[in-house]
Scaffold this motif. Sequence first.
Motif: not given
Length: 65
Positions: A31-42, A18-20
């Motif tokens: 659009l692009s995602v930042g490092d904070e979103f990537t960490a939260d999504a993980a 779902a995240v991917e």
Amino acid sequence: MSASAADNSAASKARQRAVEDAVHSGEMEGLSVGDEFTADAAEYARGAISLTELGRRVRARNGVA
């Protein structure tokens, strides 16, 4: 592997997918995602936080109520 572990693994894989899919959808819109979103999504994908908490963090980070 126990049934519970298999359920958790399947749920984790579903959350990761779902995240991917969400990231890919955003990228298709430019659009692009930042490092904070990537960490939260993980964290969400691992099951460490709920979808509600992921949404709360994203809204807070972006100044959306």
